[in-house]
Motif scaffolding. Structure first.
Motif, PDB file in Angstrom:
ATOM      1  N   LEU A 141       1.540   4.351  -2.609  1.00 49.09           N
ATOM      2  CA  LEU A 141       1.385   5.752  -2.246  1.00 49.09           C
ATOM      3  C   LEU A 141       2.637   6.553  -2.568  1.00 49.09           C
ATOM      4  O   LEU A 141       2.561   7.726  -2.995  1.00 49.09           O
ATOM      5  N   LEU A 142       3.811   5.964  -2.346  1.00 49.77           N
ATOM      6  CA  LEU A 142       5.061   6.667  -2.630  1.00 49.77           C
ATOM      7  C   LEU A 142       5.203   7.007  -4.104  1.00 49.77           C
ATOM      8  O   LEU A 142       5.787   8.041  -4.465  1.00 49.77           O
ATOM      9  N   THR A 190       0.829  -1.212   0.000  1.00 50.56           N
ATOM     10  CA  THR A 190       0.000   0.000   0.000  1.00 50.56           C
ATOM     11  C   THR A 190       0.857   1.253   0.000  1.00 50.56           C
ATOM     12  O   THR A 190       0.638   2.195  -0.791  1.00 50.56           O
ATOM     13  N   HIS A 191       1.855   1.274   0.858  1.00 48.04           N
ATOM     14  CA  HIS A 191       2.661   2.488   0.971  1.00 48.04           C
ATOM     15  C   HIS A 191       3.631   2.635  -0.195  1.00 48.04           C
ATOM     16  O   HIS A 191       4.009   3.769  -0.540  1.00 48.04           O
ATOM     17  N   ALA A 202       3.468  13.263   3.111  1.00 46.86           N
ATOM     18  CA  ALA A 202       2.859  11.962   2.824  1.00 46.86           C
ATOM     19  C   ALA A 202       3.930  10.927   2.516  1.00 46.86           C
ATOM     20  O   ALA A 202       3.842   9.763   2.942  1.00 46.86           O
ATOM     21  N   ALA A 203       4.974  11.358   1.791  1.00 48.92           N
ATOM     22  CA  ALA A 203       6.062  10.421   1.466  1.00 48.92           C
ATOM     23  C   ALA A 203       6.809   9.997   2.721  1.00 48.92           C
ATOM     24  O   ALA A 203       7.150   8.819   2.906  1.00 48.92           O
ATOM     25  N   GLU A 211       5.637   9.925   5.752  1.00 46.24           N
ATOM     26  CA  GLU A 211       4.781   9.048   6.559  1.00 46.24           C
ATOM     27  C   GLU A 211       4.762   7.630   5.989  1.00 46.24           C
ATOM     28  O   GLU A 211       4.811   6.651   6.737  1.00 46.24           O
ATOM     29  N   SER A 212       4.716   7.543   4.657  1.00 46.51           N
ATOM     30  CA  SER A 212       4.725   6.222   4.034  1.00 46.51           C
ATOM     31  C   SER A 212       6.042   5.491   4.282  1.00 46.51           C
ATOM     32  O   SER A 212       6.069   4.276   4.544  1.00 46.51           O
ATOM     33  N   ASP A 238       6.014   4.144   7.758  1.00 45.18           N
ATOM     34  CA  ASP A 238       5.171   2.956   7.861  1.00 45.18           C
ATOM     35  C   ASP A 238       5.841   1.745   7.202  1.00 45.18           C
ATOM     36  O   ASP A 238       5.744   0.618   7.703  1.00 45.18           O
ATOM     37  N   ILE A 239       6.524   2.004   6.076  1.00 46.40           N
ATOM     38  CA  ILE A 239       7.240   0.913   5.401  1.00 46.40           C
ATOM     39  C   ILE A 239       8.347   0.368   6.301  1.00 46.40           C
ATOM     40  O   ILE A 239       8.567  -0.837   6.410  1.00 46.40           O
TER      41      ILE A 239
END
Length: 455
Positions: free
Chosen positions: A252-253, A248-249, A262-263, A265-266, A269-270
């Motif tokens: 998003l990236l 998912t991330h 946003a990058a 945060e992704s 999370d990764i």
């Protein structure tokens, strides 16, 4: 298998041949000794006494009973007090000096250069002081001829026995293996996944223990396959979540602005998902290694428990600092050596420390301590987190078992690995409530070196 049966048959034939030869020799000797003894008694019965002198009225029929086609020579003498009264004076004497009335003695001697069988019999006669001794001897040609004939017959029978046994052996083996062939045919008809036990009713009594052992092996194999299938399903389910996060991330990236919030945060999370996946894989490998370890082949030795606990603590000290956990290790003065496997013991205690850190409260404490109790050294890992309710402490040693309060934390494998490793190295693990009444205290018991006889 057929070749392996030939040697026992040959050995049995040899034993029977030797035993048969001994029986033949004894039988021929006994029968001929009886005839020889009858001749000596007949001579004794022919003795007469007149005016104090011993006479002999010898009938030709007495020696006729000893005559045969082998032309054996027969010799005799009658003696009294060491003086030969009649017969062959130079016939060797086998009679003992203190021979009593009616006493009979058999013996072997050599006369005129030939072996002879001799019988000596004593008899007390009227008007005669002491006993009169009669000796009868015969050569051994008849005995040898009979023995040779019987031994030849025995050898022929032995050869026939061996030949018939070898001829019938393949048939006997095939007949004896028919029940196994039926079991094999039943197994060949089964599907590959069918591990149900073989019915014992049609199996012969002689094979029931074998088939019972095979059924026990099928049961263990079925249990192992079921465990592997369950383990694989659980592992794939556990990996699905971090992999989904990663996919998912990553997606998003690709759409996010480089360097943007946003990058970042992704990426965070990764990073967390990859760490979680890495930890899960490490624990799965550890559990597989613990399950696959053969307890009989694990090398156990006397180890310093302080060194085990210190090595485990050192591996997780940085993790505790990063998590904001106060970390303490209390060394035991004059700790006796324990019987264990150093590498597996460090891994086991390390899993307990990892659990204590991950499931602790923010700003909590983790303490590793040692004590001696009842010829055992106890290594305790204690935290002041939320703990585990007593009714759930047995359950958490199962695989992928988590508490209801935090179903998403951890992999649920840490305590499973601890239980598996403890079983391999002969240690004992239990969970307790600390003396302060808060948190969890995991205690590992090691036997002091010199007191453990089962390893």
């Amino acid at each position: 298998m057929q070749r392996g049966m030939v040697i026992p048959v040959m050995v049995l034939a040899l034993i029977l041949g030797l035993g048969g030869a001994w029986v033949i020799n004894q039988a021929v000797q006994t029968v001929n000794d009886r005839i020889l003894g009858a001749a000596s008694r007949a001579i004794i019965d022919s003795l007469t006494v007149e005016d104090g002198a011993v006479g002999l009225d010898l009938s030709p029929a007495i020696f006729g009973m000893l005559e045969d086609a082998a032309r054996d020579n027969v010799y005799y003498n009658v003696s009294h007090q060491g003086r030969v009264l009649t017969g062959y004076e130079d016939l060797p004497s086998i009679a003992p000096k203190t021979m009593g009335d009616t006493q009979v003695v058999f013996g072997d001697a050599v006369y005129l250069g030939r072996p002879v069988r001799v019988v000596a019999e004593a008899r007390r006669l009227p008007q005669i002081d002491g006993v009169v001794i009669v000796q009868v001897a015969e050569t051994l040609r008849a005995r040898q001829r009979i023995s040779n004939r019987l031994l030849t017959g025995l050898v022929i029978l032995e050869l026939v026995l061996i030949g018939v046994s070898l001829a019938l052996l393949p048939l006997a083996i095939r007949w004896g293996l028919r029940p196994l062939h039926r079991v094999q045919a039943e197994m060949d008809r089964r599907a590959a996944s069918d591990l149900s036990p073989i019915a014992l009713d049609p199996v012969p009594t002689e094979l029931r223990e074998l088939v019972g052992g095979f059924n026990a092996m099928l049961a263990r194999l079925d249990s192992a396959i079921t465990g592997i299938q369950r383990f694989t399903a659980d592992a794939s389910h556990q990996m699905r979540t971090p992999l989904s996060i990663l996919r998912t991330h990553i997606a998003l990236l690709r759409k996010a602005e480089p360097g943007g919030a946003a990058a970042k945060e992704s990426i965070e999370d990764i990073s967390q998902a990859s760490e979680r996946l890495q930890h899960l894989i490490v624990q799965l490998l550890a559990l597989a290694r613990a399950d696959g370890a053969d307890q009989s082949r694990v090398e156990l030795a006397a180890v310093d428990p302080n060194e085990i606990a210190a090595a485990s603590a050192a591996e997780h000290a940085l993790t505790a600092v990063e998590a904001g956990i106060e970390f303490n290790f209390d060394r035991l003065a004059h700790a006796p050596a324990v019987v264990t496997n150093r590498v597996l013991a460090i891994e086991m205690i390390g899993n307990l420390i990892d659990n204590a850190i991950k499931h602790n409260r923010a700003g909590g404490h983790v303490r590793i301590g040692l004590e001696v109790a009842d010829r055992q050294v106890l290594v305790a890992v204690e935290d002041d987190g939320p703990g585990i309710p007593p009714e759930e402490r047995e359950k958490v040693f199962g695989r992928f078992e988590r508490l209801h309060r935090d179903p998403s934390r951890g992999s649920g494998l840490g305590l499973s690995i601890v239980a598996a490793l403890a079983r391999v190295i002969g240690a004992d693990v239990r969970l307790e409530t600390p003396a302060a009444g808060r948190g969890l205290r995991a205690v590992v018991s090691f036997s002091v070196a010199g007191t453990q006889s089962s390893f």
